[in-house]
Motif scaffolding. Structure first.
Motif, short mmCIF file in Angstrom:
data_model
loop_
_atom_site.label_atom_id
_atom_site.label_comp_id
_atom_site.label_asym_id
_atom_site.label_seq_id
_atom_site.Cartn_x
_atom_site.Cartn_y
_atom_site.Cartn_z
N MET A 1 25.42 -20.22 -26.40
CA MET A 1 24.49 -19.08 -26.42
C MET A 1 23.59 -19.10 -27.66
O MET A 1 23.22 -18.06 -28.19
CB MET A 1 25.26 -17.76 -26.36
CG MET A 1 25.99 -17.58 -25.04
SD MET A 1 26.86 -16.02 -24.98
CE MET A 1 28.11 -16.27 -26.22
N ALA A 2 23.25 -20.30 -28.10
CA ALA A 2 22.35 -20.42 -29.25
C ALA A 2 20.96 -20.78 -28.75
O ALA A 2 20.12 -19.91 -28.59
CB ALA A 2 22.89 -21.47 -30.21
N GLY A 3 20.76 -22.06 -28.45
CA GLY A 3 19.44 -22.47 -27.97
C GLY A 3 19.35 -22.42 -26.46
O GLY A 3 20.31 -22.76 -25.76
N ASP A 4 18.17 -22.01 -25.96
CA ASP A 4 17.88 -22.13 -24.53
C ASP A 4 17.60 -23.60 -24.23
O ASP A 4 17.55 -24.44 -25.15
CB ASP A 4 16.65 -21.31 -24.16
CG ASP A 4 16.91 -19.81 -24.25
OD1 ASP A 4 18.07 -19.42 -24.40
OD2 ASP A 4 15.92 -19.05 -24.15
N ALA A 5 17.39 -23.91 -22.96
CA ALA A 5 17.02 -25.28 -22.60
C ALA A 5 16.18 -25.27 -21.34
O ALA A 5 16.31 -24.39 -20.49
CB ALA A 5 18.25 -26.15 -22.41
N VAL A 6 15.31 -26.27 -21.25
CA VAL A 6 14.59 -26.54 -20.01
C VAL A 6 15.15 -27.85 -19.45
O VAL A 6 15.21 -28.86 -20.17
CB VAL A 6 13.07 -26.68 -20.25
CG1 VAL A 6 12.37 -27.13 -18.97
CG2 VAL A 6 12.48 -25.37 -20.74
#
Lengths: 478, 94
Positions: free
Chosen positions: A373-378
């Motif tokens: 739950m830190a960085g989002d991702a594509v």
């Protein structure tokens, strides 16, 4: 502005036009029958000896008369235009001039030629000199011996690559890419919170190498970047890697020739390359966000030069923009605080379950295996990989759902110290299940060439979500 | 006149259009000064005297020479000077 002649017949012509030469012998007849003003756009000797023949050397009169073709015959009376005709149409010329029998020996009709005022390069010059467009940016005069490209570098306007020198003519052409006014204020650009006019956007778009037709996409990208949720200030000043990445959906992508296919995340396409760069140049030049100053990135990423691509939309998978609320048929940009591209090589999975597990394993590496739950991702899914899901009847939403299930990890594996690694989530998560991504933190787009069982993870800023940056989608107003 | 000689400012226009000269150092203490002889006659006389006076002030000095005054300094020499000193003095005429 020079006053236009009044209560008079006006003829605008140029020597270079055969139809103008055809009517030239008639001009003396017109002059004999009443007041005439003849403007030649090129040859000062055109209609020589006829009273009222003038060389419109600066083209100012032609510009103010909105001449599009030559010859143009106009009657003005009482400060108003009464009638005009283009080219040679005998009946029109006879009626407007009131000279019966004019040009009876000539053919009934001959089309004219384009006005010199509309020639490339001249139109912008005339608009700047005589038009109503007002550019208000400060003019910087470079030295006579100074190379304009070098001047831009030396003034600190470049990201390190050459920029197109923003001459007033180029900026005016760029402004033609939108109906909006140059003095419209679009918001405050961080970190300096400097007001940004549409004209400043156009200047930076020129420097980035944009075509005027890209302006609607650049403007939508800036609009999205300046939202509170996107958090541009944090992105540009972070010590971490991220920069604003732009994903384009809808018909505008095809219209301006964006690349969503082979090498979509790479070099070589002007629209992809320059739209992303324009946004970064606005941050640099208007906002003052420069590396080593407010931009404190430890390493940065090549995407901070430019990072923009289009989704390879497929009828079986809902495009990203529509997943995010944009109506079908509209164009939109989605801004994402993106880091770099990590490839996923899976040439063996032929069923969706295997490929989803493969993707999940690679997605786990975002930021750190032990972070959640830190960085989002594509997740960028290539056509060959997407086919595996589509043929199995998995829409994008199903893949997302499966990935969210696969990307839940026992807290004991993730906590600080586990596995002999000090990094990790707080000890309080030890007996919980930790999702890799926050809800809404994983986006899926389809892009890439038709050959290759490869997809990609584009990691987001480790401060994703309300604490830092949330992806933002805005419609492109074409 | 160069057709590109007028550019529109892409910035927020918070700094002056004319670029300022670098600020003069507040003090010479601890600085290294380069003396660049452009190879014009008697330039060395001028620079020798500057050298003497700087050394008397306790400033360290490095000496450089351009191969010829008729051309700009070779890139390698410019890079060397930029890497080695804080300030440069050159004598421009004989």
């Amino acid at each position: 502005m020079t006053a236009l002649p009044d209560n008079v017949l006006i003829v605008v012509a140029k020597r270079d036009c055969p139809t103008c030469e055809l009517v030239e012998p008639l001009l003396q007849t017109l002059a004999d029958s009443g007041p005439v003003q003849i403007y030649s756009q090129d040859d000062p000797g055109f209609a020589a000896g006829v009273p009222g023949a003038t060389h419109d050397a600066s083209l100012e009169v032609s510009f103010h008369l909105n001449i599009e073709f030559v010859p143009t015959l106009i009657r003005r009376a009482n400060g108003q235009e009464v009638e005009r005709t283009y080219g040679w149409h005998r009946e029109d010329w006879q009626r407007i001039s009131g000279v019966p029998g004019l040009g009876e020996e000539l053919p009934a009709m001959r089309p004219g030629c384009g006005s010199k005022t509309l020639e490339p390069g001249i139109a912008e010059d005339l608009e700047l000199r005589f038009g109503s467009t007002r550019l208000s940016a400060r003019q910087i005069t470079t030295g006579d011996a100074e190379d304009p490209m070098e001047a831009c570098f030396e003034r600190g306007w470049s990201d390190g690559l050459p920029v197109v020198p923003p001459t007033p003519e180029r900026v005016l052409r760029m402004l033609r890419g939108t109906d909006r006014r140059p003095d419209e204020e679009l918001g405050l650009i961080p970190p300096d919170l400097s007001p940004c006019t549409l004209e400043k956007v156009a200047i930076n778009a020129v420097m980035a190498g944009c075509k005027p037709e890209y302006m609607p996409v650049v403007l939508a990208s800036l609009d999205a970047a300046l939202t509170e949720e996107f958090g541009l200030h944090g992105i540009l000043c972070t010590t971490m890697f991220a920069g604003p990445m732009i994903i384009v959906n809808g018909p505008v992508a095809r219209a301006i020739g964006m690349n969503s296919g082979a090498n979509a995340l790479g070099q070589g396409n002007r629209a992809n390359a320059t739209i992303g760069r324009a946004l970064q140049l606005i941050v640099r030049n208007v906002g003052g966000g420069r590396p080593g100053e407010i931009d404190r990135a430890t390493l940065g990423t090549p995407g901070k030069y430019t990072f923009c691509f289009a989704e390879a939309e497929d009828s079986d998978w809902l495009p990203l923009a529509q997943e995010r609320g944009i109506r079908e048929g509209a164009s939109a940009v989605t801004l994402f605080a993106g880091e770099g591209v990590q490839g996923i090589v899976d040439q063996k999975s032929r069923d969706p379950e295997s490929l989803a597990r493969s993707f999940a394993l690679s997605l786990r590496a975002v930021d750190h295996y032990k972070m959640g739950m830190a960085g989002d991702a594509v997740l960028v899914v290539s056509p060959e990989h997407s086919r595996v899901f589509i043929e199995a009847g998995w829409p994008k939403a199903r893949l997302l759902q499966e990935l969210e299930t696969l990307l839940q990890f026992p807290g004991a594996e993730m906590v600080a110290g586990a596995g002999g690694i000090a990094e990790g989530v707080p000890a309080s998560f030890a007996d919980k299940t930790v999702p890799k991504f926050r809800p809404g933190g994983l986006l899926i787009v389809r892009a890439g060439g038709t050959a290759g069982l490869f997809s990609a993870v584009i990691a987001g800023w480790a401060a994703s979500g309300p604490v830092g940056s949330i992806p933002v989608t805005k419609e492109v107003m074409v | 006149m160069n057709q590109n000689s007028v550019l529109l400012d892409p910035t927020a226009e918070t700094s002056p259009a004319a670029r300022a000269l670098l600020a003069r150092p507040a003090s010479m203490i601890g600085k290294t000064v380069g003396l660049l002889d452009i190879s014009k006659p008697r330039g060395d006389v001028f620079l020798d005297r500057i050298d003497e006076r700087l050394q008397a002030m306790g400033v360290s000095v490095k000496r450089y020479t351009k191969p010829t005054f008729t051309r700009v300094a070779p890139t390698a020499l410019k890079q060397q000077i930029a890497a080695e000193v804080d300030l440069v003095v050159e004598g421009l005429a004989d």
